[in-house]
Motif scaffolding. Sequence first.
Motif, PDB file in Angstrom:
ATOM      1  N   CYS A   1     -11.573 -21.399  48.111  1.00 40.83           N
ATOM      2  CA  CYS A   1     -10.165 -21.592  48.467  1.00 40.83           C
ATOM      3  C   CYS A   1      -9.356 -22.058  47.275  1.00 40.83           C
ATOM      4  CB  CYS A   1     -10.043 -22.591  49.619  1.00 40.83           C
ATOM      5  SG  CYS A   1     -10.369 -21.865  51.240  1.00 40.83           S
ATOM      6  N   ASP A   2      -9.922 -22.970  46.488  1.00 44.34           N
ATOM      7  CA  ASP A   2      -9.210 -23.437  45.293  1.00 44.34           C
ATOM      8  C   ASP A   2      -8.915 -22.274  44.344  1.00 44.34           C
ATOM      9  OD1 ASP A   2      -9.481 -25.981  46.332  1.00 44.34           O
ATOM     10  OD2 ASP A   2     -11.046 -26.598  44.919  1.00 44.34           O
ATOM     11  N   ARG A   3      -9.908 -21.423  44.121  1.00 40.82           N
ATOM     12  CA  ARG A   3      -9.734 -20.294  43.214  1.00 40.82           C
ATOM     13  C   ARG A   3      -8.731 -19.289  43.778  1.00 40.82           C
ATOM     14  NH1 ARG A   3     -12.548 -17.890  39.069  1.00 40.82           N
ATOM     15  NH2 ARG A   3     -12.505 -20.048  38.309  1.00 40.82           N
ATOM     16  N   PHE A   4      -8.854 -18.967  45.055  1.00 37.33           N
ATOM     17  CA  PHE A   4      -7.963 -17.987  45.668  1.00 37.33           C
ATOM     18  C   PHE A   4      -6.522 -18.468  45.654  1.00 37.33           C
ATOM     19  CE2 PHE A   4      -6.191 -16.116  49.702  1.00 37.33           C
ATOM     20  CZ  PHE A   4      -6.070 -14.835  49.226  1.00 37.33           C
ATOM     21  N   PHE A   5      -6.306 -19.732  45.991  1.00 40.49           N
ATOM     22  CA  PHE A   5      -4.958 -20.314  45.995  1.00 40.49           C
ATOM     23  C   PHE A   5      -4.352 -20.238  44.592  1.00 40.49           C
ATOM     24  CE2 PHE A   5      -2.030 -23.968  45.774  1.00 40.49           C
ATOM     25  CZ  PHE A   5      -1.231 -23.724  46.887  1.00 40.49           C
ATOM     26  N   LEU A   6      -5.138 -20.580  43.592  1.00 46.35           N
ATOM     27  CA  LEU A   6      -4.666 -20.552  42.203  1.00 46.35           C
ATOM     28  C   LEU A   6      -4.279 -19.132  41.790  1.00 46.35           C
ATOM     29  CD1 LEU A   6      -4.435 -22.299  39.540  1.00 46.35           C
ATOM     30  CD2 LEU A   6      -6.722 -21.412  38.987  1.00 46.35           C
ATOM     31  N   LEU A   7      -5.090 -18.166  42.143  1.00 46.75           N
ATOM     32  CA  LEU A   7      -4.813 -16.776  41.768  1.00 46.75           C
ATOM     33  C   LEU A   7      -3.556 -16.246  42.449  1.00 46.75           C
ATOM     34  CD1 LEU A   7      -8.449 -15.367  41.896  1.00 46.75           C
ATOM     35  CD2 LEU A   7      -7.081 -15.713  39.837  1.00 46.75           C
ATOM     36  N   VAL A   8      -3.421 -16.527  43.741  1.00 47.87           N
ATOM     37  CA  VAL A   8      -2.242 -16.051  44.466  1.00 47.87           C
ATOM     38  C   VAL A   8      -0.973 -16.684  43.921  1.00 47.87           C
ATOM     39  CG1 VAL A   8      -1.065 -16.027  46.700  1.00 47.87           C
ATOM     40  CG2 VAL A   8      -3.506 -15.516  46.583  1.00 47.87           C
ATOM     41  N   LYS A   9      -1.004 -17.984  43.682  1.00 50.03           N
ATOM     42  CA  LYS A   9       0.184 -18.681  43.189  1.00 50.03           C
ATOM     43  C   LYS A   9       0.598 -18.204  41.796  1.00 50.03           C
ATOM     44  CE  LYS A   9       2.047 -21.766  44.929  1.00 50.03           C
ATOM     45  NZ  LYS A   9       3.234 -21.790  45.830  1.00 50.03           N
ATOM     46  N   ASN A  10      -0.344 -17.618  41.077  1.00 46.02           N
ATOM     47  CA  ASN A  10      -0.044 -17.133  39.727  1.00 46.02           C
ATOM     48  C   ASN A  10      -0.034 -15.601  39.640  1.00 46.02           C
ATOM     49  OD1 ASN A  10       0.059 -19.570  37.688  1.00 46.02           O
ATOM     50  ND2 ASN A  10      -1.530 -20.053  39.186  1.00 46.02           N
ATOM     51  N   ASN A  11       0.215 -14.960  40.798  1.00 43.00           N
ATOM     52  CA  ASN A  11       0.511 -13.524  40.864  1.00 43.00           C
ATOM     53  C   ASN A  11      -0.631 -12.605  40.435  1.00 43.00           C
ATOM     54  OD1 ASN A  11       3.274 -14.275  41.514  1.00 43.00           O
ATOM     55  ND2 ASN A  11       3.521 -14.688  39.327  1.00 43.00           N
ATOM     56  N   TRP A  12      -1.853 -13.074  40.537  1.00 40.68           N
ATOM     57  CA  TRP A  12      -2.975 -12.271  40.076  1.00 40.68           C
ATOM     58  C   TRP A  12      -3.074 -10.934  40.802  1.00 40.68           C
ATOM     59  CZ3 TRP A  12      -6.267 -12.008  36.150  1.00 40.68           C
ATOM     60  CH2 TRP A  12      -7.371 -11.174  36.274  1.00 40.68           C
ATOM     61  N   TYR A  13      -2.857 -10.949  42.114  1.00 38.98           N
ATOM     62  CA  TYR A  13      -3.100  -9.740  42.913  1.00 38.98           C
ATOM     63  C   TYR A  13      -1.907  -8.778  42.951  1.00 38.98           C
ATOM     64  CZ  TYR A  13      -7.152 -12.393  44.432  1.00 38.98           C
ATOM     65  OH  TYR A  13      -8.320 -13.119  44.442  1.00 38.98           O
ATOM     66  N   ASP A  14      -0.784  -9.180  42.399  1.00 35.52           N
ATOM     67  CA  ASP A  14       0.398  -8.328  42.433  1.00 35.52           C
ATOM     68  C   ASP A  14       0.171  -7.030  41.648  1.00 35.52           C
ATOM     69  OD1 ASP A  14       1.353 -10.556  43.703  1.00 35.52           O
ATOM     70  OD2 ASP A  14       3.037 -10.897  42.342  1.00 35.52           O
ATOM     71  N   ASN A  15       0.570  -5.908  42.255  1.00 35.76           N
ATOM     72  CA  ASN A  15       0.510  -4.589  41.606  1.00 35.76           C
ATOM     73  C   ASN A  15      -0.908  -4.133  41.257  1.00 35.76           C
ATOM     74  OD1 ASN A  15       3.444  -4.254  41.482  1.00 35.76           O
ATOM     75  ND2 ASN A  15       3.359  -5.899  39.956  1.00 35.76           N
ATOM     76  N   THR A  16      -1.898  -4.591  42.047  1.00 37.74           N
ATOM     77  CA  THR A  16      -3.276  -4.178  41.812  1.00 37.74           C
ATOM     78  C   THR A  16      -3.716  -3.162  42.864  1.00 37.74           C
ATOM     79  OG1 THR A  16      -4.101  -6.070  43.087  1.00 37.74           O
ATOM     80  CG2 THR A  16      -3.887  -6.353  40.702  1.00 37.74           C
ATOM     81  N   LYS A  23     -18.162  -2.422  57.124  1.00 39.55           N
ATOM     82  CA  LYS A  23     -17.121  -1.751  56.349  1.00 39.55           C
ATOM     83  C   LYS A  23     -16.330  -2.801  55.588  1.00 39.55           C
ATOM     84  CE  LYS A  23     -13.329   1.608  56.612  1.00 39.55           C
ATOM     85  NZ  LYS A  23     -12.485   2.446  57.502  1.00 39.55           N
ATOM     86  N   ILE A  24     -16.004  -2.497  54.359  1.00 41.41           N
ATOM     87  CA  ILE A  24     -15.397  -3.469  53.447  1.00 41.41           C
ATOM     88  C   ILE A  24     -14.110  -2.914  52.833  1.00 41.41           C
ATOM     89  CG2 ILE A  24     -15.695  -4.600  51.199  1.00 41.41           C
ATOM     90  CD1 ILE A  24     -17.263  -5.999  53.284  1.00 41.41           C
ATOM     91  N   VAL A  25     -13.111  -3.778  52.746  1.00 36.66           N
ATOM     92  CA  VAL A  25     -11.930  -3.528  51.916  1.00 36.66           C
ATOM     93  C   VAL A  25     -12.017  -4.495  50.747  1.00 36.66           C
ATOM     94  CG1 VAL A  25      -9.422  -3.794  51.756  1.00 36.66           C
ATOM     95  CG2 VAL A  25     -10.425  -2.686  53.757  1.00 36.66           C
ATOM     96  N   GLN A  26     -11.933  -3.987  49.528  1.00 35.76           N
ATOM     97  CA  GLN A  26     -12.138  -4.840  48.358  1.00 35.76           C
ATOM     98  C   GLN A  26     -11.076  -4.591  47.292  1.00 35.76           C
ATOM     99  OE1 GLN A  26     -16.246  -5.059  47.217  1.00 35.76           O
ATOM    100  NE2 GLN A  26     -15.796  -5.739  45.139  1.00 35.76           N
ATOM    101  N   PHE A  27     -10.633  -5.679  46.658  1.00 33.74           N
ATOM    102  CA  PHE A  27      -9.661  -5.596  45.564  1.00 33.74           C
ATOM    103  C   PHE A  27      -9.723  -6.878  44.762  1.00 33.74           C
ATOM    104  CE2 PHE A  27      -7.598  -7.075  49.442  1.00 33.74           C
ATOM    105  CZ  PHE A  27      -6.950  -8.237  49.047  1.00 33.74           C
ATOM    106  N   GLY A  28      -9.021  -6.891  43.618  1.00 40.29           N
ATOM    107  CA  GLY A  28      -8.988  -8.108  42.817  1.00 40.29           C
ATOM    108  C   GLY A  28      -9.139  -7.889  41.326  1.00 40.29           C
ATOM    109  N   VAL A  29      -9.173  -6.625  40.884  1.00 45.87           N
ATOM    110  CA  VAL A  29      -9.188  -6.314  39.455  1.00 45.87           C
ATOM    111  C   VAL A  29      -7.744  -6.200  38.987  1.00 45.87           C
ATOM    112  CG1 VAL A  29      -9.841  -4.633  37.699  1.00 45.87           C
ATOM    113  CG2 VAL A  29     -11.392  -5.117  39.603  1.00 45.87           C
ATOM    114  N   SER A  30      -7.390  -6.939  37.948  1.00 44.99           N
ATOM    115  CA  SER A  30      -6.003  -6.968  37.492  1.00 44.99           C
ATOM    116  C   SER A  30      -5.694  -5.782  36.585  1.00 44.99           C
ATOM    117  CB  SER A  30      -5.699  -8.270  36.746  1.00 44.99           C
ATOM    118  OG  SER A  30      -6.031  -8.158  35.370  1.00 44.99           O
TER     119      SER A  30
END
Length: 227
Positions: free
Chosen positions: A60-75, A90-97
């Motif tokens: 949760c700490d890592r995910f919160f930090l990434l979201v607050k710093n726009n990591w997932y935007d435009n990926t 079945k899986i939905v996966q993302f997170g590569v910048s």
Amino acid sequence: MPRHLFFLFLILFAAEIKSQPLPSQLNLSQQSPDSFVVEFKTTKGNFSITAHRSWSPLACDRFFLLVKNNWYDNTVIYRVAPTRSYKGGKIVQFGVSNNSAANYAWRDAPIKDEPVVHSHEWGAVCFARDSINSRSTDIAISLAPGIQLDTINYKGVTGFPTFAIVTGGIDVLQSFNGEYGNAIVDLPDDSLFLGRAFFDRKYPGLDRIISAAVIKSWTGGKEKRKE
């Protein structure tokens, strides 16, 4: 395309890439709220997940930090496919910048493994991992019950800790393009970490995350809206 529009596109694309932060630019010890809701806006509509720190504090700490710093935007959402570790999943996966250097930097700044506290029900969200202490930025959302992921031993680690659950937009998750299956996760990091330019060229049908934002958070049972 007219020359001036082409150069404008390059400038905007470069700005987009620069928006992906490096671990060295952030406070990696920042803690998340006890619970928080993240809304994802995508090319197919919006979906939301609710994270609970008691389930997996480091995740949760890592995910919160990434979201607050726009990591997932435009990926890109690069995996919509059946699970390989057990049948029926079945899986939905993302997170590569979009920043290759940032992808490598975050790979080398993972969080430690944690025990599974909350089972993999439909809509469970966990970090993807490769080996011991390798969770970094990629998240996987289960589109089927997957209790096997609670106890499976994969590369020396038992289980994939759930840290959040889907709480809105189930139909959106089910509509993402899955034509490429598991092909992209078989790519080496050198290809996978190239970001949007590579994916747009090789896999143009992929859906995308437009933005991700924390819209609510609460501590000690008291909910409050964010932003």
